[in-house]
Design a protein around this motif. Structure first.
Motif, mmCIF file in Angstrom:
data_model
loop_
_atom_site.group_PDB
_atom_site.id
_atom_site.type_symbol
_atom_site.label_atom_id
_atom_site.label_comp_id
_atom_site.label_asym_id
_atom_site.label_seq_id
_atom_site.Cartn_x
_atom_site.Cartn_y
_atom_site.Cartn_z
ATOM 1 N N ARG A 273 -57.417 -87.580 -6.928
ATOM 2 C CA ARG A 273 -56.335 -87.222 -5.993
ATOM 3 C C ARG A 273 -56.212 -85.703 -5.946
ATOM 4 O O ARG A 273 -56.351 -85.032 -6.974
ATOM 5 C CB ARG A 273 -55.003 -87.829 -6.444
ATOM 6 C CG ARG A 273 -53.860 -87.531 -5.463
ATOM 7 C CD ARG A 273 -52.542 -88.056 -5.984
ATOM 8 N NE ARG A 273 -51.453 -87.721 -5.091
ATOM 9 C CZ ARG A 273 -51.016 -88.483 -4.098
ATOM 10 N NH1 ARG A 273 -51.582 -89.652 -3.888
ATOM 11 N NH2 ARG A 273 -50.010 -88.099 -3.330
ATOM 12 N N VAL A 274 -55.953 -85.171 -4.766
ATOM 13 C CA VAL A 274 -55.670 -83.741 -4.617
ATOM 14 C C VAL A 274 -54.154 -83.557 -4.661
ATOM 15 O O VAL A 274 -53.420 -84.195 -3.903
ATOM 16 C CB VAL A 274 -56.247 -83.184 -3.308
ATOM 17 C CG1 VAL A 274 -55.837 -81.726 -3.132
ATOM 18 C CG2 VAL A 274 -57.773 -83.311 -3.305
ATOM 19 N N ILE A 275 -53.698 -82.685 -5.554
ATOM 20 C CA ILE A 275 -52.275 -82.459 -5.769
ATOM 21 C C ILE A 275 -51.921 -81.045 -5.313
ATOM 22 O O ILE A 275 -52.613 -80.083 -5.648
ATOM 23 C CB ILE A 275 -51.906 -82.667 -7.248
ATOM 24 C CG1 ILE A 275 -52.108 -84.146 -7.614
ATOM 25 C CG2 ILE A 275 -50.474 -82.228 -7.539
ATOM 26 C CD1 ILE A 275 -51.824 -84.484 -9.050
ATOM 27 N N ALA A 276 -50.846 -80.933 -4.571
ATOM 28 C CA ALA A 276 -50.442 -79.641 -4.007
ATOM 29 C C ALA A 276 -49.718 -78.798 -5.057
ATOM 30 O O ALA A 276 -48.507 -78.560 -4.969
ATOM 31 C CB ALA A 276 -49.557 -79.866 -2.789
ATOM 32 N N ALA A 277 -50.473 -78.353 -6.049
ATOM 33 C CA ALA A 277 -49.925 -77.488 -7.098
ATOM 34 C C ALA A 277 -51.081 -76.720 -7.728
ATOM 35 O O ALA A 277 -52.221 -77.206 -7.747
ATOM 36 C CB ALA A 277 -49.194 -78.314 -8.150
ATOM 37 N N PRO A 278 -50.828 -75.526 -8.252
ATOM 38 C CA PRO A 278 -51.893 -74.741 -8.879
ATOM 39 C C PRO A 278 -52.467 -75.453 -10.107
ATOM 40 O O PRO A 278 -51.774 -76.243 -10.764
ATOM 41 C CB PRO A 278 -51.186 -73.439 -9.281
ATOM 42 C CG PRO A 278 -49.943 -73.394 -8.447
ATOM 43 C CD PRO A 278 -49.544 -74.810 -8.225
ATOM 44 N N ILE A 279 -53.709 -75.145 -10.436
ATOM 45 C CA ILE A 279 -54.385 -75.823 -11.532
ATOM 46 C C ILE A 279 -53.657 -75.608 -12.856
ATOM 47 O O ILE A 279 -53.572 -76.525 -13.683
ATOM 48 C CB ILE A 279 -55.868 -75.371 -11.612
ATOM 49 C CG1 ILE A 279 -56.632 -76.214 -12.638
ATOM 50 C CG2 ILE A 279 -55.968 -73.879 -11.927
ATOM 51 C CD1 ILE A 279 -58.129 -75.976 -12.606
ATOM 52 N N ALA A 280 -53.105 -74.423 -13.089
ATOM 53 C CA ALA A 280 -52.393 -74.158 -14.340
ATOM 54 C C ALA A 280 -51.152 -75.036 -14.466
ATOM 55 O O ALA A 280 -50.827 -75.528 -15.557
ATOM 56 C CB ALA A 280 -52.006 -72.686 -14.425
ATOM 57 N N THR A 281 -50.470 -75.261 -13.357
ATOM 58 C CA THR A 281 -49.275 -76.106 -13.359
ATOM 59 C C THR A 281 -49.631 -77.561 -13.650
ATOM 60 O O THR A 281 -48.936 -78.247 -14.415
ATOM 61 C CB THR A 281 -48.554 -76.006 -11.999
ATOM 62 O OG1 THR A 281 -48.209 -74.640 -11.757
ATOM 63 C CG2 THR A 281 -47.301 -76.859 -11.980
ATOM 64 N N VAL A 282 -50.722 -78.042 -13.046
ATOM 65 C CA VAL A 282 -51.139 -79.428 -13.266
ATOM 66 C C VAL A 282 -51.574 -79.628 -14.713
ATOM 67 O O VAL A 282 -51.208 -80.614 -15.369
ATOM 68 C CB VAL A 282 -52.276 -79.811 -12.295
ATOM 69 C CG1 VAL A 282 -52.737 -81.242 -12.557
ATOM 70 C CG2 VAL A 282 -51.817 -79.660 -10.852
ATOM 71 N N PHE A 283 -52.347 -78.689 -15.252
ATOM 72 C CA PHE A 283 -52.779 -78.787 -16.644
ATOM 73 C C PHE A 283 -51.562 -78.815 -17.574
ATOM 74 O O PHE A 283 -51.513 -79.605 -18.526
ATOM 75 C CB PHE A 283 -53.698 -77.622 -16.995
ATOM 76 C CG PHE A 283 -54.283 -77.713 -18.383
ATOM 77 C CD1 PHE A 283 -55.482 -78.364 -18.594
ATOM 78 C CD2 PHE A 283 -53.632 -77.145 -19.470
ATOM 79 C CE1 PHE A 283 -56.028 -78.463 -19.867
ATOM 80 C CE2 PHE A 283 -54.165 -77.228 -20.748
ATOM 81 C CZ PHE A 283 -55.370 -77.893 -20.948
ATOM 82 N N ALA A 284 -50.593 -77.963 -17.305
ATOM 83 C CA ALA A 284 -49.396 -77.906 -18.148
ATOM 84 C C ALA A 284 -48.640 -79.229 -18.137
ATOM 85 O O ALA A 284 -48.039 -79.619 -19.154
ATOM 86 C CB ALA A 284 -48.485 -76.773 -17.679
ATOM 87 N N ALA A 285 -48.668 -79.944 -16.990
ATOM 88 C CA ALA A 285 -47.979 -81.237 -16.911
ATOM 89 C C ALA A 285 -48.615 -82.256 -17.856
ATOM 90 O O ALA A 285 -47.912 -83.062 -18.477
ATOM 91 C CB ALA A 285 -48.013 -81.746 -15.477
ATOM 92 N N PHE A 286 -49.955 -82.242 -17.966
ATOM 93 C CA PHE A 286 -50.635 -83.150 -18.889
ATOM 94 C C PHE A 286 -50.386 -82.755 -20.343
ATOM 95 O O PHE A 286 -50.354 -83.619 -21.232
ATOM 96 C CB PHE A 286 -52.136 -83.173 -18.607
ATOM 97 C CG PHE A 286 -52.524 -83.995 -17.418
ATOM 98 C CD1 PHE A 286 -52.579 -85.377 -17.492
ATOM 99 C CD2 PHE A 286 -52.828 -83.393 -16.206
ATOM 100 C CE1 PHE A 286 -52.935 -86.141 -16.396
ATOM 101 C CE2 PHE A 286 -53.184 -84.147 -15.098
ATOM 102 C CZ PHE A 286 -53.234 -85.521 -15.193
#
Length: 413
Positions: A273-286
C-alpha cells in the motif's frame, strides 16, 4: 455547511457498518445492544462506530435510566443532500439534452427502442500479472472465491462448490444493511486451467431461482501474464446487466489485489500500500510502542502491548482482541532493523512457539509518500492456505489501511 463539517460527515458515512446503523436509527431510537445485534462484532466495537457518528453530529445520545438510547440527527444529512443537489441539477440538465439528442437520431427507426441482443450481454476483460493456474484457482476453490467474489460493502456469509461438470454451487452475500442475498448455479463446462462455464441465478424469498444467466470465464496466457475474459449472457434488461457490470467490476478489483498478494510463491503473501506520509514517519509508527495499538490489526480488533523492545534481538509481546472477544497472543522477535527502510522479524505466539512464520516490512519513499510492503514467508503451501482461510490477506490489507488513517489523523492534530 463548512467544508470541514462536510468532510467529517462524508468520512463517517464512508463505512458500511455506520450507514447500516443510521438506517436502523431511521426507524426509531435504539440502545447500543440493539444496534449491535445484526453485526458480528462486540459492544465496544459498535460503540466506536457510534462515537464517530456522534462526533460528526449524525446521532444524538441521551441518558434514560441505565441505558443511553441513540437517535438520528438528520441535520448533517440534510446539508449533505443540499450539497449533492447542485450536482444532481447539473446532470439532470445534461441528461435532458442527451434525451433530446437521442430522440432526434432515432427518428425514422421504429425498432430503436428494442435492445440489440448484445445489449443484454456483458463482457469484462482483465489482465493479471500472475500465472494462469493461480487465476484459475481463484475461481475454483471456495475459500479463495469467498475472499473476492462480493462487491464493495458486501461480505460472503456462505459458499459451497461441487466443482465438477454438473456440480452445483451456492452462495450467500450479506449486504451492508445485514440482508442476506442467495444465489446458485450449475457448472456446465470445466477445462482446467483455461475455461469455466456455469449458470448464475438469484434466489427469491421462497428459494426459487429468478431467470438464470450464463457465465463463461476464459483464461489465456499472455507474455507471462493471464488475460481473463468474463462473459455473462441472458439478462432480462439493460438495467440488470448494468447492475452486474458494476458489481463484477468491484469484485474483480478485489480479485486483482488478492492475486497480487499470493502470486510471488506458494509460501509467501505480499501486501502493498502507498501511504501519504514521509518514510521517516511511517517507520516511526512501526517502531512506536505506545501508539501502535491504535492501528495494528484488522478492522474491529484492538491490541494490548505487554512489552516491546525495538532492536535486533528484541521482543514485542502483545495480545490482539477480536470483535467477538477472542484473544490472540502474539510474540515477535526482531531479526533485522535498517532505519528507515526495513524491519524483519520472526512471528510466533509465545516464547515456547516463537516462530510460526517470518515477516519483513519494507519502506520505499515515493516523493512525499511511502510504499509499504508487508511480506510473510510461511513454511509450506498448505500452511499458507491455512493462513489465507483464516483471513490473513484481509487482515494485512486492513492493518495498512488503519495505519494510513492513523497517520492522516495524527498529521491533522
Amino acid at each position: 455547511m463548512a467544508l470541514d463539517h462536510l468532510s467529517s460527515t462524508l468520512s463517517a458515512l464512508a463505512d458500511p457498518t455506520r450507514r447500516a446503523i443510521l438506517a436502523r436509527l431511521a426507524q426509531g431510537e435504539s440502545s447500543v445492544k440493539e444496534l449491535a445485534q445484526p453485526f458480528a462484532m462486540s459492544l465496544p466495537a459498535v460503540s466506536k462506530h457510534l462515537k464517530v457518528l456522534e462526533r460528526a453530529h449524525l446521532i444524538e445520545r441521551s441518558r434514560e435510566a441505565q441505558w443511553r438510547p441513540c437517535k438520528l440527527a438528520p441535520q448533517p444529512l440534510k446539508e449533505v443532500a443540499s450539497w449533492v443537489e447542485q450536482y444532481r441539477k447539473l446532470w439532470e440538465e445534461r441528461f435532458d439534452r442527451l434525451d433530446v439528442y437521442l430522440k432526434e437520431i432515432q427518428k425514422g427507426k421504429p425498432d430503436a427502442k428494442a435492445a440489440p441482443k448484445n445489449d443484454l450481454e456483458l463482457t469484462i476483460t482483465r489482465i493479471f500479472d500472475a500465472p494462469r493456474d493461480l487465476v484459475f484457482r481463484m475461481w475454483s476453490e471456495p475459500h479463495h472465491m469467498q475472499r473476492w467474489g462480493c462487491p464493495d460493502g458486501f461480505t460472503s456469509a456462505e459458499g459451497r462448490m461441487d466443482f465438477r461438470e454438473g456440480g452445483r454451487w451456492s452462495a450467500v452475500m450479506r449486504s451492508p444493511d445485514g440482508k442476506d442475498l442467495h444465489l446458485a448455479g450449475v457448472y456446465r463446462e470445466i477445462v482446467k486451467p483455461a475455461r469455466l462455464v456455469f449458470t448464475h441465478a438469484w434466489l427469491n424469498e421462497s428459494g426459487q431461482p429468478d431467470p438464470e444467466t450464463l457465465i463463461t470465464v476464459d483464461l489465456t496466457e499472455q507474455a507471462g501474464k493471464t488475460k481473463m475474459t468474463f462473459h455473462q449472457s441472458g439478462f432480462v434488461d439493460k438495467a440488470e446487466r448494468d447492475g452486474h457490470e458494476s458489481g463484477w467490476g468491484e469484485s474483480f478489483e478485489k480479485l486483482g489485489a488478492f492475486i497480487d498478494v499470493l502470486k510471488h510463491s506458494d509460501r509467501e503473501m505480499v501486501i502493498t500500500r502507498v501511504i501519504a506520509a514521509p518514510i521517516a514517519t511511517v517507520f516511526a509508527a512501526f517502531a512506536d510502542s505506545v501508539n501502535i495499538g491504535k492501528w495494528w490489526g484488522p478492522n474491529g480488533f484492538t491490541t494490548t502491548t505487554h512489552e516491546k523492545d525495538f532492536r535486533v534481538g528484541g521482543v514485542w509481546r502483545y495480545t490482539m482482541h477480536g470483535p467477538d472477544g477472542t484473544d490472540y497472543p502474539n510474540y515477535v522477535t526482531y531479526t533485522e532493523i535498517e532505519k528507515p527502510a526495513r524491519i524483519a522479524y520472526e512471528h510466533g505466539t509465545n516464547p515456547q512457539h516463537p516462530s510460526e512464520f517470518k515477516a519483513e516490512i519494507t519502506l520505499v519513499a515515493e516523493g512525499a509518500a511511502t510504499k509499504v510492503s508487508l511480506r510473510m514467508i510461511i513454511g509450506n503451501a498448505a500452511e499458507r492456505e491455512r493462513y489465507v482461510k483464516f483471513g490473513a490477506v484481509e487482515g494485512g490489507q486492513q492493518t495498512l489501511e488503519r495505519l494510513a488513517a492513523h497517520l492522516t489523523t495524527s498529521e491533522r492534530r
